[in-house]
Design a protein around this motif. Structure first.
Motif, mmCIF file in Angstrom:
data_model
loop_
_atom_site.group_PDB
_atom_site.id
_atom_site.type_symbol
_atom_site.label_atom_id
_atom_site.label_comp_id
_atom_site.label_asym_id
_atom_site.label_seq_id
_atom_site.Cartn_x
_atom_site.Cartn_y
_atom_site.Cartn_z
ATOM 1 N N GLU A 136 0.805 -1.221 0.000
ATOM 2 C CA GLU A 136 0.000 0.000 0.000
ATOM 3 C C GLU A 136 0.842 1.277 0.000
ATOM 4 O O GLU A 136 0.576 2.202 -0.755
ATOM 5 N N LYS A 137 1.862 1.341 0.847
ATOM 6 C CA LYS A 137 2.582 2.603 1.032
ATOM 7 C C LYS A 137 3.854 2.705 0.198
ATOM 8 O O LYS A 137 3.966 3.565 -0.661
ATOM 9 N N GLY A 138 4.823 1.876 0.457
ATOM 10 C CA GLY A 138 6.100 2.007 -0.236
ATOM 11 C C GLY A 138 6.934 0.755 -0.126
ATOM 12 O O GLY A 138 6.529 -0.232 0.487
ATOM 13 N N MET A 139 8.133 0.809 -0.727
ATOM 14 C CA MET A 139 9.020 -0.349 -0.772
ATOM 15 C C MET A 139 10.429 0.056 -0.344
ATOM 16 O O MET A 139 10.827 1.223 -0.483
ATOM 17 N N ILE A 140 11.171 -0.910 0.171
ATOM 18 C CA ILE A 140 12.562 -0.690 0.572
ATOM 19 C C ILE A 140 13.427 -1.713 -0.151
ATOM 20 O O ILE A 140 13.223 -2.921 0.005
ATOM 21 N N ASP A 191 8.042 -4.472 1.529
ATOM 22 C CA ASP A 191 7.071 -3.397 1.700
ATOM 23 C C ASP A 191 7.238 -2.742 3.063
ATOM 24 O O ASP A 191 7.750 -3.349 4.006
ATOM 25 N N THR A 192 6.818 -1.498 3.158
ATOM 26 C CA THR A 192 6.921 -0.765 4.419
ATOM 27 C C THR A 192 5.696 -0.973 5.302
ATOM 28 O O THR A 192 5.685 -0.530 6.448
ATOM 29 N N ASP A 193 4.681 -1.647 4.756
ATOM 30 C CA ASP A 193 3.452 -1.876 5.518
ATOM 31 C C ASP A 193 3.596 -3.048 6.483
ATOM 32 O O ASP A 193 3.264 -2.947 7.665
ATOM 33 N N TYR A 194 4.094 -4.177 5.962
ATOM 34 C CA TYR A 194 4.137 -5.410 6.749
ATOM 35 C C TYR A 194 5.551 -5.996 6.873
ATOM 36 O O TYR A 194 5.724 -7.048 7.478
ATOM 37 N N ASP A 195 6.535 -5.327 6.287
ATOM 38 C CA ASP A 195 7.934 -5.782 6.333
ATOM 39 C C ASP A 195 8.102 -7.166 5.710
ATOM 40 O O ASP A 195 8.906 -7.980 6.177
ATOM 41 N N LEU A 196 7.360 -7.446 4.660
ATOM 42 C CA LEU A 196 7.447 -8.724 3.958
ATOM 43 C C LEU A 196 8.279 -8.560 2.692
ATOM 44 O O LEU A 196 8.167 -7.550 1.987
ATOM 45 N N ILE A 197 9.115 -9.545 2.407
ATOM 46 C CA ILE A 197 9.900 -9.522 1.171
ATOM 47 C C ILE A 197 8.969 -9.813 0.002
ATOM 48 O O ILE A 197 8.239 -10.803 0.008
ATOM 49 N N VAL A 220 6.723 3.803 -4.492
ATOM 50 C CA VAL A 220 7.740 4.656 -3.884
ATOM 51 C C VAL A 220 8.819 3.731 -3.337
ATOM 52 O O VAL A 220 8.539 2.857 -2.514
ATOM 53 N N VAL A 221 10.056 3.908 -3.802
ATOM 54 C CA VAL A 221 11.136 2.991 -3.439
ATOM 55 C C VAL A 221 12.212 3.736 -2.657
ATOM 56 O O VAL A 221 12.836 4.671 -3.168
ATOM 57 N N TYR A 222 12.421 3.321 -1.404
ATOM 58 C CA TYR A 222 13.441 3.919 -0.544
ATOM 59 C C TYR A 222 14.732 3.111 -0.669
ATOM 60 O O TYR A 222 14.736 1.894 -0.463
ATOM 61 N N ARG A 223 15.831 3.816 -0.997
ATOM 62 C CA ARG A 223 17.115 3.142 -1.189
ATOM 63 C C ARG A 223 18.240 3.979 -0.583
ATOM 64 O O ARG A 223 18.120 5.200 -0.449
ATOM 65 N N ASP A 224 19.345 3.320 -0.230
ATOM 66 C CA ASP A 224 20.461 4.039 0.380
ATOM 67 C C ASP A 224 21.322 4.730 -0.676
ATOM 68 O O ASP A 224 21.042 4.666 -1.878
ATOM 69 N N ARG A 225 22.407 5.350 -0.236
ATOM 70 C CA ARG A 225 23.255 6.152 -1.122
ATOM 71 C C ARG A 225 23.898 5.335 -2.242
ATOM 72 O O ARG A 225 24.262 5.881 -3.283
ATOM 73 N N GLY A 226 24.058 4.043 -2.021
ATOM 74 C CA GLY A 226 24.698 3.204 -3.029
ATOM 75 C C GLY A 226 23.925 3.117 -4.329
ATOM 76 O O GLY A 226 24.476 2.731 -5.364
ATOM 77 N N TYR A 227 22.650 3.490 -4.295
ATOM 78 C CA TYR A 227 21.807 3.419 -5.493
ATOM 79 C C TYR A 227 21.721 4.756 -6.227
ATOM 80 O O TYR A 227 20.967 4.874 -7.191
ATOM 81 N N GLN A 228 22.479 5.755 -5.771
ATOM 82 C CA GLN A 228 22.383 7.078 -6.396
ATOM 83 C C GLN A 228 22.737 7.002 -7.879
ATOM 84 O O GLN A 228 23.756 6.426 -8.265
ATOM 85 N N SER A 260 16.090 7.755 5.552
ATOM 86 C CA SER A 260 16.781 6.809 6.432
ATOM 87 C C SER A 260 15.833 6.217 7.469
ATOM 88 O O SER A 260 15.901 5.021 7.787
ATOM 89 N N LYS A 261 14.941 7.046 7.993
ATOM 90 C CA LYS A 261 13.970 6.558 8.972
ATOM 91 C C LYS A 261 13.014 5.551 8.336
ATOM 92 O O LYS A 261 12.585 4.596 8.980
ATOM 93 N N LYS A 262 12.696 5.779 7.072
ATOM 94 C CA LYS A 262 11.793 4.873 6.362
ATOM 95 C C LYS A 262 12.462 3.534 6.056
ATOM 96 O O LYS A 262 11.849 2.474 6.182
ATOM 97 N N ARG A 263 13.724 3.592 5.628
ATOM 98 C CA ARG A 263 14.375 2.387 5.138
ATOM 99 C C ARG A 263 15.195 1.654 6.204
ATOM 100 O O ARG A 263 15.778 0.612 5.914
ATOM 101 N N SER A 264 15.231 2.164 7.417
ATOM 102 C CA SER A 264 16.042 1.534 8.462
ATOM 103 C C SER A 264 15.613 0.097 8.747
ATOM 104 O O SER A 264 16.438 -0.773 9.015
ATOM 105 N N LYS A 265 14.308 -0.171 8.675
ATOM 106 C CA LYS A 265 13.840 -1.532 8.961
ATOM 107 C C LYS A 265 14.084 -2.490 7.806
ATOM 108 O O LYS A 265 13.762 -3.678 7.909
ATOM 109 N N GLY A 266 14.673 -1.989 6.722
ATOM 110 C CA GLY A 266 14.998 -2.858 5.595
ATOM 111 C C GLY A 266 16.086 -3.868 5.912
ATOM 112 O O GLY A 266 16.288 -4.833 5.168
#
Length: 313
Positions: A136-140, A191-197, A220-228, A260-266
């Motif tokens: 529903e919301k976003g992806m990591i 996903d950021t909703d249920y933390d399921l792969i 919406v895809v949250y990624r770290d600096r390595g994906y810049q 970072s706050k969004k993708r930390s649980k990735g």
């Protein structure tokens, strides 16, 4: 095993093990195992109706692979433990006979050669959606190293497909932060909703994270600096990285903090896969076999997470 013996063992499980708690069996009830049967049966060209010895039940074989990952067991060890542990026998559906370790290995080998693991994963995702676990919301998106046995042979020793060796044949070396990593990478998007792969891909360790895009349009895809600078089919929410002499500004720093706050649980899936299932190192020798191993590891993580979601209410 006689019907009377099966009944007695099943009653023993219900009276003791079920009260203590069995996470794998509890969540397994929410999965429609029969839906995997037609997919797995495509690996076999011989059918008992045409003559010959009937194949071992594919659902039984599939569940055995999950037990191996869940409890970090080899093919030989899982065969022994099924005979020894009541919870294993119950999870497998109280079978009358257990396949030997060579049959267990051959089943996984068939999956690696036919690519059936990809269809199994797609069916599992369909069932997650049916269980009201839709994105529903976003992806990591992130990636982690899966280590393999590099061996101690010289550079002149063959390492390819034809090499007669038990050491890894397809793994590559990748240097990160001054440290060498040998083996493969497991790329995931959760996903950021249920933390399921939701999607996975296996590559050699030398493939940079940014070369793999698991996103889809509209996400919406949250990624770290390595994906810049890397392509993204969805909405690109990648953290910014400064260059030498050109640091990022305050707006980008605040943006990075929000991402970072969004993708930390990735990192949680990798923590479960590596510390609970101990699946961060493989002993198989080709990338196809590692791909199947990674699929089962991700499958087990999602089962584990489904129980966590259930406990959260």
């Amino acid at each position: 095993m006689t019907t009377f013996q099966s009944f007695g063992l099943n009653q023993a499980y219900l009276s003791r093990c079920s009260k203590i708690g069995d996470r794998l069996s509890e969540v397994g009830k929410r999965i429609d195992w029969s839906a995997f049967r037609p997919i797995l049966e495509t690996m076999y060209s011989n059918q008992s109706s045409k003559g010959g010895h009937p194949n071992v039940d594919v659902i039984l074989m599939f569940k055995i692979q999950l037990l191996e990952v869940w409890y970090n067991l080899s093919d030989i060890a899982v065969e022994r433990e099924i005979y020894d542990r009541l919870s294993f026998w119950h999870f497998l559906g109280c079978p009358d006979s257990i396949p030997d370790n060579s049959t267990i290995w051959l089943f996984r080998e068939r999956m690696s050669k036919t690519g059936v693991d990809k269809l199994v994963w797609a069916e599992f995702q369909r069932q997650l959606d049916l269980n009201n676990l839709k994105i529903e919301k976003g992806m990591i998106q992130d990636a982690t190293f899966i280590y393999a046995d590099q061996g101690h042979c010289t550079k002149d020793t063959p390492r390819g497909k034809e090499a007669k060796t038990r050491r890894d044949k397809d793994g590559k070396i990748m240097s990160k932060n001054g440290k060498a990593h040998y083996g493969y990478k497991l790329h995931t998007i959760m996903d950021t909703d249920y933390d399921l792969i939701r999607r996975i891909e296996t590559t050699t360790a030398n493939v940079h994270d940014s070369q793999v895009d698991l996103s889809e349009e509209g996400e919406v895809v949250y990624r770290d600096r390595g994906y810049q600078g890397a392509k993204c089919k969805g909405y690109n929410a990648t953290m910014k990285r400064g260059a030498r002499g050109h640091p990022i500004g305050i707006r980008d720093k605040l943006r990075n903090l929000r991402i970072s706050k969004k993708r930390s649980k990735g990192e949680r899936p990798y923590a479960v896969i590596k510390t609970i299932f101990h699946a961060g190192r493989v002993k198989v020798t080709t990338i196809e076999r590692v791909r199947v191993k990674n699929m089962f590891a991700a499958f087990c993580y999602n089962i584990y997470q489904m129980k966590t979601i259930e406990l959260r209410g």
